[in-house]
Design an enzyme around this catalytic site. Sequence first.
Site, mmCIF file in Angstrom:
data_model
loop_
_atom_site.group_PDB
_atom_site.id
_atom_site.type_symbol
_atom_site.label_atom_id
_atom_site.label_comp_id
_atom_site.label_asym_id
_atom_site.label_seq_id
_atom_site.Cartn_x
_atom_site.Cartn_y
_atom_site.Cartn_z
ATOM 1 N N SER A 195 -2.883 -10.389 -3.550
ATOM 2 C CA SER A 195 -4.509 -10.054 -3.115
ATOM 3 C C SER A 195 -4.385 -8.702 -2.903
ATOM 4 O O SER A 195 -5.931 -8.541 -3.339
ATOM 5 C CB SER A 195 -5.048 -11.321 -2.452
ATOM 6 O OG SER A 195 -4.090 -11.774 -0.915
ATOM 7 N N LYS A 230 -11.786 -8.813 -3.823
ATOM 8 C CA LYS A 230 -13.443 -9.131 -2.837
ATOM 9 C C LYS A 230 -14.235 -8.516 -3.795
ATOM 10 O O LYS A 230 -14.926 -8.908 -3.620
ATOM 11 C CB LYS A 230 -12.821 -8.452 -1.569
ATOM 12 C CG LYS A 230 -11.898 -9.131 -0.588
ATOM 13 C CD LYS A 230 -12.554 -10.537 -0.223
ATOM 14 C CE LYS A 230 -11.835 -10.986 1.236
ATOM 15 N NZ LYS A 230 -11.164 -10.769 1.522
HETATM 16 C C1 LIG Z 1 -10.005 -11.453 1.844
HETATM 17 C C2 LIG Z 1 -8.365 -11.209 1.314
HETATM 18 C C3 LIG Z 1 -7.341 -12.689 1.643
HETATM 19 C C4 LIG Z 1 -7.686 -14.450 2.044
HETATM 20 O O1 LIG Z 1 -9.171 -14.705 1.131
HETATM 21 P P1 LIG Z 1 -10.561 -15.540 2.220
HETATM 22 O O2 LIG Z 1 -11.362 -15.653 0.999
HETATM 23 O O3 LIG Z 1 -11.102 -14.935 3.320
HETATM 24 O O4 LIG Z 1 -9.442 -16.494 2.267
HETATM 25 C C5 LIG Z 1 -6.651 -12.223 1.484
HETATM 26 N N1 LIG Z 1 -5.376 -11.241 0.948
HETATM 27 C C6 LIG Z 1 -6.555 -10.180 0.645
HETATM 28 C C7 LIG Z 1 -5.646 -8.736 0.557
HETATM 29 C C8 LIG Z 1 -7.704 -10.123 1.336
HETATM 30 O O5 LIG Z 1 -8.665 -9.062 1.625
#
Ligand SMILES: *Cc1c(COP(=O)(O)O)cnc(C)c1O
Length: 345
Positions: free
Chosen positions: A322, A68
């Site tokens: 992510s 993010k």
């Molecule tokens: C925000 C987030 C997502 C999804 O991202 P989007 O842009 O909202 O679709 C996936 N995994 C993690 C760990 C996140 O913080």
Amino acid sequence: MSCLSRLDPPSSSTDMALLERYVKMILAAPVYDLAICTPLQAAPALSQRLGNQVLLKREDLQPTFSFKIRGAYNRLAQLDSQQQQRGVITASAGNHAQGVALAAQRLGIKATIVMPATTPELKVSGVRSRGAEAILHGESFPFALAHALSLAQDVGSTFVSPFDDPLVIAGQGTVAMEILRQQQGALDAIFVPVGGGGLIAGIAAYVKYLRPQVRIVGVESEHSNCLQQALAAGKRVILPKVGTFADGVAVAEIGEHGFQICRHHVDQVISVSNDQLCAAIKDIYDDTRSITEPSGALAVAGIKQYVAQNGISGQTLVAIDSGANINFDSLRHVAERAALSSISA
Ligand SMILES: *Cc1c(COP(=O)(O)O)cnc(C)c1O
């Protein structure tokens, strides 16, 4: 559950112009003031078990432990000086909040962050320790969002969306720029976790412009499958109820900007259960000795389901790992569920 999503022929010229605008924004995004280029790492045990080469894009290794910061920094760095002086405000279930807090700290901008009262303590302290003001408000994201929007209007600060903003999408899209550089050989599909759709929109825009034959597969929690439902309906829908186990993707409505890209350029969206997420957290641990949060394991859970359903082998599949922001106390639950699902598998 699975649905094909090419509602319209994808390559009209206005549509290519949209992708090109995003590619330019992605190439120009100054994210490396703060983000790192993360490894694209082999997952040998999982690869062998699935009969396909699985590569993990290790976004859990970013400062703040999720991707993010890419979008947040790209957005904040491009505010003009007057906007920077008035500060920023956002609403977030956690990881975007930490990204905004760190980006604001680096740029010397005041940040206020509204978080749902259910946000894990780890994510709240992650925000406060980076000098941002954290306000806990509402039982879920929509309530926090409404509060943040009205605060932004009252004090004249800039609202920074966690996903529904072209500069945020472009920042997240730098993940794809790295993947295509890191994997110049075989690459069949990229599996992307989906919350509000900022990450997958940025990735799809970049990849479909440059290597359109690479499949983009979205993976959602079955308790917050807002992209899957929007594609089925042909328009954005608001889910009546959203489960929060995968709190990083607990979003009720796909973003407007993201949906514009996803409806033409995401090949498929699949959804997985919480138990599949727990099993995937263990799979990632077994190969990397690192722990991901439930949302962080979505893509790996999606690869397992995709391989099982389609009977494919010998392909090269990338999973975006992510994020890693999980409360230590939750690990007992994750381990229990992972053990159960390995018995039933
Ligand atoms: C925000 C987030 C997502 C999804 O991202 P989007 O842009 O909202 O679709 C996936 N995994 C993690 C760990 C996140 O913080």
